[in-house]
Motif scaffolding. Structure first.
Motif, mmCIF file in Angstrom:
data_model
loop_
_atom_site.group_PDB
_atom_site.id
_atom_site.type_symbol
_atom_site.label_atom_id
_atom_site.label_comp_id
_atom_site.label_asym_id
_atom_site.label_seq_id
_atom_site.Cartn_x
_atom_site.Cartn_y
_atom_site.Cartn_z
ATOM 1 N N ARG A 1 -4.808 4.031 1.552
ATOM 2 C CA ARG A 1 -4.437 2.696 1.084
ATOM 3 C C ARG A 1 -4.148 1.742 2.231
ATOM 4 O O ARG A 1 -4.525 0.565 2.182
ATOM 5 N N ASP B 1 -2.973 9.727 0.238
ATOM 6 C CA ASP B 1 -3.272 8.511 -0.518
ATOM 7 C C ASP B 1 -2.760 7.286 0.236
ATOM 8 O O ASP B 1 -3.425 6.240 0.278
ATOM 9 N N ALA B 2 -1.573 7.417 0.836
ATOM 10 C CA ALA B 2 -0.988 6.302 1.582
ATOM 11 C C ALA B 2 -1.867 5.922 2.769
ATOM 12 O O ALA B 2 -2.087 4.736 3.044
ATOM 13 N N ALA C 1 1.449 4.355 -3.148
ATOM 14 C CA ALA C 1 0.792 5.623 -2.815
ATOM 15 C C ALA C 1 1.437 6.803 -3.523
ATOM 16 O O ALA C 1 2.655 6.849 -3.708
ATOM 17 N N ALA D 1 0.831 -1.206 0.000
ATOM 18 C CA ALA D 1 0.000 0.000 0.000
ATOM 19 C C ALA D 1 0.865 1.255 0.000
ATOM 20 O O ALA D 1 0.588 2.217 -0.736
#
Length: 388
Positions: free
Chosen positions: A287, A283-284, A278, A274
């Motif tokens: 995820r 976003d990370a 990213a 993940a």
């Protein structure tokens, strides 16, 4: 010389001794596991002899029942007098924080209580859920009963998350109340209309006996609890003699440790993937939340064991694996701090534990269904917690 019966402190028992025994028992059960605590150890902390405990309780199980009733009773008393929904959440948060060393017993009811006491325990919690659901639906009249109950359960899960760790914030009660409000205002995941369909055919049995034993051990540890499962049970489920189990695992504890190392490795792999994919910290964060949710939903037996049985690990493995669990939490805390720099690290840690708890508890409500969008909706609920 003082006459007999004149109130000598040598023979006078404190009026609250029974409650004190139950409180100490509950604290030790949560710290070391129910089977890891003896009546004599409870007595030693209270400052009495082992036989003196039996003047108040028939056995250790009776202490557990009393303690669970006390936890539910405190929640029922606090929720009965709340003037409104905000007061109700604050009252429940106060109980969770003040009893955080013992309130974790709520996670054990399915594992150690008899069906009779389990039903009693669940009835108490159902009353608390109903007390949350009624004013919630009054505020949100378009919210149907089932989704309202789900959000109420999610709010209770967030409040109860404080019992699963030792982190503390400047004002933990206010923070937990804020999280609970966030959940009650959220769009609820849509519960599956019916339980997930069973596979048309049994899953392919692995060719490796070691792998088969590990799969069956995880399944049995989840269904029955570690202490209720014998090596003979595991061997029987795998279709081999109990004596043959020891060719692959020296003991039942080694089977449990193998399950934990498996969960840790798979979770680390999912998190690493993940992060690698990213585009930025926000976003990370999304995820890793979705990766953990997919892990919890896709391997629910393994996750249940991973969360419930660490007190039964061998000492060396427990130390190492708890370190890995803390690292996973701190990965989330670091990401959350980057995304929300205004947030104190202690607050971020409380939010992360709440989000993790919500994922697993809401997943159980939906039977970890992966076919109806419930998994993705649960991940969004957890993200809402992190942004509370």
């Amino acid at each position: 010389m003082r006459p007999a019966g004149s109130g000598s402190t040598a023979t006078k028992r404190p009026k609250d001794r029974k409650d004190r025994i139950a409180l100490v028992g509950a604290e030790l059960f949560c710290e070391r596991g129910y089977h890891g605590v003896s009546v004599d150890e409870i007595a030693a902390v209270v400052g009495i002899s082992g036989p003196a405990v039996y003047r108040h309780f028939e056995n250790k199980y009776a202490i557990l029942v009393h303690a669970t009733r006390d936890v539910v009773g405190a929640l029922l008393a606090a929720s009965a007098e709340a003037p409104d929904l905000d007061g109700l959440l604050r009252a429940l948060a106060a109980v969770a924080v003040s009893r955080r060393r013992v309130a974790g017993l709520y996670q054990w009811e399915h594992r150690y209580l008899t069906p009779e006491h389990r039903q009693e325990f669940r009835a108490g919690l159902d009353t608390i859920v109903a007390r949350l659901t009624a004013p919630l639906r009054a505020r949100r009249p378009r919210l149907a009963a089932a989704p309202a109950r789900l959000l109420a359960n999610a709010a209770l899960s967030a409040l109860g998350s404080v019992t699963t760790h030792r982190a503390a914030a400047a004002d933990t009660e206010d923070l937990l109340t804020r999280v609970a409000w966030t959940l009650l205002r959220a769009d609820p995941p849509k519960l599956p209309v019916k339980p997930p369909a069973e596979p048309a055919a049994p899953p392919v049995r692995p060719s490796s006996r070691r792998e088969l034993l590990l799969i069956e051990a995880i399944r049995l540890f989840h269904r029955q609890g570690y202490h209720a499962v014998g090596v003979e049970d595991i061997g029987r489920a795998a279709g081999i003699q109990a004596s043959s189990v020891y060719r692959y695992f020296p003991s039942k504890a080694d089977l449990l440790a193998a399950a934990y190392y498996r969960a840790t490795d798979r979770l680390l792999g999912a998190t690493s993937t993940a992060l690698a994919e990213a585009a930025d910290p926000a976003d990370a964060l999304g995820r890793v939340v979705r990766a953990y949710t997919a892990f919890a939903f896709g391997q629910s037996d393994l996750v249940a064991v991973y969360l419930a049985e660490n007190n039964n690990l061998p000492d060396e493995d427990r130390h190492q694996l708890r370190g890995a669990q803390r690292q996973h939490v701190e990965e989330w805390v670091g990401l959350l701090g980057t995304v929300r720099p205004e947030l104190a690290t202690a607050d971020a840690r409380i939010l992360v534990h709440a989000a993790l708890n919500v994922i697993t508890d809401v997943g159980r409500l939906g039977r970890y269904d992966r076919t109806s969008g419930f998994e993705a909706q649960t991940a969004r609920l957890a993200l809402a917690v992190l942004h509370a």
